[in-house]
Motif scaffolding. Structure first.
Motif, short mmCIF file in Angstrom:
data_model
loop_
_atom_site.label_atom_id
_atom_site.label_comp_id
_atom_site.label_asym_id
_atom_site.label_seq_id
_atom_site.Cartn_x
_atom_site.Cartn_y
_atom_site.Cartn_z
N VAL A 1 7.89 4.61 -2.36
CA VAL A 1 7.13 3.39 -2.17
C VAL A 1 5.64 3.64 -2.41
O VAL A 1 4.94 2.84 -3.01
CB VAL A 1 7.36 2.82 -0.75
CG1 VAL A 1 6.35 1.73 -0.44
CG2 VAL A 1 8.76 2.25 -0.66
N VAL B 1 3.65 0.72 -4.42
CA VAL B 1 2.68 -0.10 -3.69
C VAL B 1 1.79 0.85 -2.90
O VAL B 1 2.25 1.54 -2.00
CB VAL B 1 3.39 -1.08 -2.74
CG1 VAL B 1 2.35 -1.93 -2.02
CG2 VAL B 1 4.37 -1.94 -3.49
N ILE C 1 -1.24 1.59 -0.32
CA ILE C 1 -2.14 1.02 0.67
C ILE C 1 -3.36 1.93 0.73
O ILE C 1 -3.26 3.09 1.11
CB ILE C 1 -1.45 0.91 2.05
CG1 ILE C 1 -0.30 -0.09 1.96
CG2 ILE C 1 -2.46 0.50 3.12
CD1 ILE C 1 0.44 -0.32 3.24
N CYS D 1 4.00 2.70 6.08
CA CYS D 1 4.48 2.62 4.70
C CYS D 1 5.14 3.93 4.28
O CYS D 1 6.13 3.93 3.56
CB CYS D 1 3.28 2.29 3.81
SG CYS D 1 3.64 2.17 2.08
N LEU E 1 8.99 4.44 5.89
CA LEU E 1 10.01 3.40 5.77
C LEU E 1 11.39 3.99 5.51
O LEU E 1 11.53 4.95 4.76
CB LEU E 1 9.66 2.44 4.62
CG LEU E 1 8.44 1.53 4.80
CD1 LEU E 1 8.20 0.74 3.53
CD2 LEU E 1 8.64 0.61 5.98
N ASP F 1 3.97 -6.11 1.25
CA ASP F 1 4.35 -5.83 -0.14
C ASP F 1 5.16 -4.54 -0.24
O ASP F 1 6.16 -4.47 -0.95
CB ASP F 1 3.09 -5.68 -1.01
CG ASP F 1 2.51 -7.03 -1.39
OD1 ASP F 1 3.16 -8.05 -1.09
OD2 ASP F 1 1.40 -7.07 -1.95
N ALA F 2 4.67 -3.50 0.49
CA ALA F 2 5.34 -2.20 0.42
C ALA F 2 6.76 -2.29 0.96
O ALA F 2 7.69 -1.72 0.39
CB ALA F 2 4.53 -1.16 1.20
N GLU G 1 8.95 -4.21 -1.56
CA GLU G 1 9.18 -3.32 -2.70
C GLU G 1 10.22 -2.26 -2.36
O GLU G 1 11.13 -1.97 -3.14
CB GLU G 1 7.84 -2.67 -3.09
CG GLU G 1 7.84 -1.90 -4.39
CD GLU G 1 7.96 -2.82 -5.60
OE1 GLU G 1 8.45 -2.31 -6.62
OE2 GLU G 1 7.61 -4.02 -5.51
N PHE G 2 10.08 -1.67 -1.15
CA PHE G 2 11.03 -0.64 -0.71
C PHE G 2 12.43 -1.22 -0.58
O PHE G 2 13.41 -0.62 -1.04
CB PHE G 2 10.57 -0.07 0.64
CG PHE G 2 11.48 0.99 1.21
CD1 PHE G 2 11.31 2.32 0.88
CD2 PHE G 2 12.52 0.64 2.09
CE1 PHE G 2 12.15 3.31 1.42
CE2 PHE G 2 13.37 1.61 2.61
CZ PHE G 2 13.17 2.95 2.28
N CYS H 1 16.21 0.55 -5.60
CA CYS H 1 17.28 1.54 -5.44
C CYS H 1 18.51 1.03 -4.68
O CYS H 1 19.05 1.75 -3.83
CB CYS H 1 16.75 2.78 -4.71
SG CYS H 1 15.23 3.41 -5.42
N ARG I 1 18.93 -0.80 -2.15
CA ARG I 1 18.85 -0.66 -0.69
C ARG I 1 19.18 -1.98 0.02
O ARG I 1 19.40 -1.98 1.22
CB ARG I 1 17.45 -0.23 -0.28
CG ARG I 1 17.10 1.19 -0.70
CD ARG I 1 15.82 1.63 0.00
NE ARG I 1 15.39 2.93 -0.47
CZ ARG I 1 14.33 3.14 -1.24
NH1 ARG I 1 13.61 2.12 -1.67
NH2 ARG I 1 14.00 4.36 -1.61
#
Lengths: 212, 212
Positions: free
Chosen positions: A14, A18, A20, B142, B145, B167-168, B171-172, B176, B178
């Motif tokens: 991640v 993205v 941070i 982040c 996660l 956002d992170a 995105e995560f 993949c 998930r």
């Protein structure tokens, strides 16, 4: 013969997709802002007619000398107006700036005028036991050594027990056939009179080094 | 043909021979020390029975909320004892630590227990308007996660307006393959109930991305 080209596709993290972005430390900014505005200041310094407002707590947290003066058993806890002797107002201003913001004025500008300010700041740092500020002044002076100024800087380094700066000055003076120019420079006479022992240090270093 | 090997001997710079090492900033150390000793502390916080000593000036310099509470027109300038509601003592302790030392507790240890502490610290940072601390908590969360935790972290990010962390998380979650695991995770039900709009955000992102 079979040649294999392997491509390893790693699972994307991640952090890679993205990001941070953590902003840099704002500790110095937070404190510097209060120095600039003088908000909630509880002590005033009079330096040759100029007035500076500050916060006793911040001064004491940063300088053991201010701590003793403002909160120590020999100090005056009720002091609201303090007169500072033997210091130029612009030097005291930069000392306060360093206390709050942890940075020296434009250190990347090693001209002669800045060099003189840095010398005064080194003396101020020594007086208020601001060790890191003193070393930063040493490093700044070390970068701006010239054949003309090295003798005066060496005398200062000797007087204020700056061993790193003293070593750097001697090393600079005895390198690259500079010694003749140093002896002819304006500061050499003062160095000879005020710190004759340093000349012995130079001589001993010269005998160990084949560079003069 | 004549081959010439030229060796250029550069004049040695002083910085190369004698180095003056400037120690790293000690601003945070200077302030942190006074937090640890409680010296000259002028305010006491009571957090669920535990007592914490602090310096009003430092709190106000670092947090606009403390500034308003301690020095603002609506605040109580004479307050010496303040009770903090809705916060665990260990969270308040780490908040004070950050205020003085500008660092989070062991951020390089992203286990679950630390993750929970970081979530509480994010809420505390939001409450006291400590913007940088909040972003540092976002960045720490982040990095840690997992499929199990991302839904709960996403709900938190949405509630406290952490757009980077949100956002992170999205995105995560959609990377993949998930998403199935995320929907089956413990936090998903809570996310669905408390922030249904976020599910729309995920859906919109999925339709733009070919990765699910």
């Amino acid at each position: 013969m079979i040649e294999c080209a392997l491509t390893v596709i790693k699972e994307p993290l991640v952090e890679e997709t993205v990001k941070i972005r953590v902003p840099p430390s704002d500790l110095a900014d937070n404190f510097g802002k209060w120095r600039d505005t003088g908000e909630e200041a509880d002590v005033t310094f009079n330096v040759r007619g100029e007035t500076f407002h500050a916060h006793k707590l911040v001064l004491a947290m940063r300088s053991p000398v201010f701590k003793a003066q403002l909160y120590g058993p020999m100090g005056d806890r009720t002091a609201r107006n303090i007169t500072v002797e033997d210091m130029q107002p612009d030097v005291f201003k930069e000392l306060l700036h360093f206390i709050y913001s942890d940075s020296l004025p434009s250190p990347e500008n090693p001209d002669e005028e800045n060099g003189n300010m840095v010398k005064h700041l080194l003396v101020a740092a020594d007086r208020y036991a601001m060790e890191r500020m003193k070393v930063m002044c040493e490093a700044s002076l070390c970068k701006s050594l010239t054949v003309e100024t090295v003798a005066a800087t060496l005398a200062l380094a000797d007087q204020y027990h700056c061993s790193g700066l003293k070593d750097a000055c001697i090393e600079f003076a005895i390198s690259c056939n500079r010694m003749g120019g140093v002896v002819a420079s304006q500061g050499y006479g003062h160095l000879k009179r005020s710190c004759p022992a340093v000349l012995g240090d130079i001589l001993e270093r010269v005998t160990k080094s084949p560079r003069v």
